[in-house]
Scaffold this motif. Structure first.
Motif, PDB file in Angstrom:
ATOM      1  N   ILE A 199      -1.738   5.117   1.417  1.00 35.78           N
ATOM      2  CA  ILE A 199      -1.915   3.472   1.063  1.00 35.78           C
ATOM      3  C   ILE A 199      -3.090   3.612   0.035  1.00 35.78           C
ATOM      4  O   ILE A 199      -3.196   2.963  -0.775  1.00 35.78           O
ATOM      5  CB  ILE A 199      -2.298   2.862   2.617  1.00 35.78           C
ATOM      6  CG1 ILE A 199      -1.067   2.706   3.249  1.00 35.78           C
ATOM      7  CG2 ILE A 199      -2.993   1.648   2.128  1.00 35.78           C
ATOM      8  CD1 ILE A 199      -1.200   2.286   4.479  1.00 35.78           C
ATOM      9  N   ALA A 200      -4.196   4.532   0.627  1.00 36.06           N
ATOM     10  CA  ALA A 200      -5.193   4.619  -0.190  1.00 36.06           C
ATOM     11  C   ALA A 200      -5.088   4.860  -1.789  1.00 36.06           C
ATOM     12  O   ALA A 200      -5.799   4.655  -2.604  1.00 36.06           O
ATOM     13  CB  ALA A 200      -6.451   5.526   0.613  1.00 36.06           C
ATOM     14  N   ALA A 201      -4.252   6.086  -2.055  1.00 33.75           N
ATOM     15  CA  ALA A 201      -3.796   6.614  -3.203  1.00 33.75           C
ATOM     16  C   ALA A 201      -3.155   5.528  -3.983  1.00 33.75           C
ATOM     17  O   ALA A 201      -3.291   5.182  -5.201  1.00 33.75           O
ATOM     18  CB  ALA A 201      -3.159   7.713  -2.893  1.00 33.75           C
ATOM     19  N   ALA A 202      -2.386   4.628  -3.262  1.00 36.14           N
ATOM     20  CA  ALA A 202      -1.748   3.651  -4.082  1.00 36.14           C
ATOM     21  C   ALA A 202      -2.667   2.431  -4.414  1.00 36.14           C
ATOM     22  O   ALA A 202      -2.712   1.977  -5.839  1.00 36.14           O
ATOM     23  CB  ALA A 202      -0.717   2.796  -3.130  1.00 36.14           C
ATOM     24  N   ILE A 203      -3.624   2.298  -3.655  1.00 35.09           N
ATOM     25  CA  ILE A 203      -4.513   0.963  -4.006  1.00 35.09           C
ATOM     26  C   ILE A 203      -5.364   1.459  -5.072  1.00 35.09           C
ATOM     27  O   ILE A 203      -5.758   0.800  -6.079  1.00 35.09           O
ATOM     28  CB  ILE A 203      -5.448   0.657  -2.734  1.00 35.09           C
ATOM     29  CG1 ILE A 203      -4.619   0.171  -1.782  1.00 35.09           C
ATOM     30  CG2 ILE A 203      -6.571  -0.190  -3.157  1.00 35.09           C
ATOM     31  CD1 ILE A 203      -5.303  -0.214  -0.507  1.00 35.09           C
ATOM     32  N   VAL A 204      -5.749   2.691  -5.017  1.00 34.21           N
ATOM     33  CA  VAL A 204      -6.612   3.352  -6.033  1.00 34.21           C
ATOM     34  C   VAL A 204      -5.803   3.495  -7.304  1.00 34.21           C
ATOM     35  O   VAL A 204      -6.298   3.216  -8.544  1.00 34.21           O
ATOM     36  CB  VAL A 204      -7.479   4.595  -5.790  1.00 34.21           C
ATOM     37  CG1 VAL A 204      -8.166   5.191  -6.776  1.00 34.21           C
ATOM     38  CG2 VAL A 204      -8.302   4.320  -4.769  1.00 34.21           C
ATOM     39  N   ALA A 205      -4.446   3.922  -7.170  1.00 33.07           N
ATOM     40  CA  ALA A 205      -3.659   4.001  -8.659  1.00 33.07           C
ATOM     41  C   ALA A 205      -3.499   2.908  -9.249  1.00 33.07           C
ATOM     42  O   ALA A 205      -3.508   2.826 -10.510  1.00 33.07           O
ATOM     43  CB  ALA A 205      -2.373   4.800  -8.046  1.00 33.07           C
TER      44      ALA A 205
END
Length: 96
Positions: free
Chosen positions: A38-44
């Motif tokens: 989830i964190a990677a998707a938000i930052v991406a």
């Protein structure tokens, strides 16, 4: 650990290990993977064009104690980039 080995034989432990390798980690580790995804998707989706988006591994906790070593200059550069991205200003104290 002794209690586990007293109740479960090596064959069953091997089966659970095979299950984890096939379907992913059990317990808390699975939560770490979910949170990192989830964190990677938000930052991406908020990463600028032409910049490398982060990977899931960038957000995974390192429980073995290893750390990504960064120089003070690299940390400062990251802090300045985050400050600029959030519309911050840098105030320099000229009083010495």
């Amino acid at each position: 650990m002794r209690h586990l080995l007293a109740d479960i034989g090596s064959a069953e432990l091997a089966e659970w290990r095979a299950y984890e390798l096939t379907f992913g980690p059990l317990g808390g580790a699975r939560g770490d993977v979910n949170a990192a995804t989830i964190a990677a998707a938000i930052v991406a989706v908020n990463t600028g064009k032409g910049k490398r988006p982060p990977t899931i591994a960038d957000f995974m906790p390192r429980w073995d104690g290893t750390r990504i070593k960064k120089t003070p200059e690299e940390l400062f550069k990251q802090a300045m980039a985050a400050n600029a991205a959030l519309g911050g200003r840098v105030q320099v104290n000229t009083d010495n």
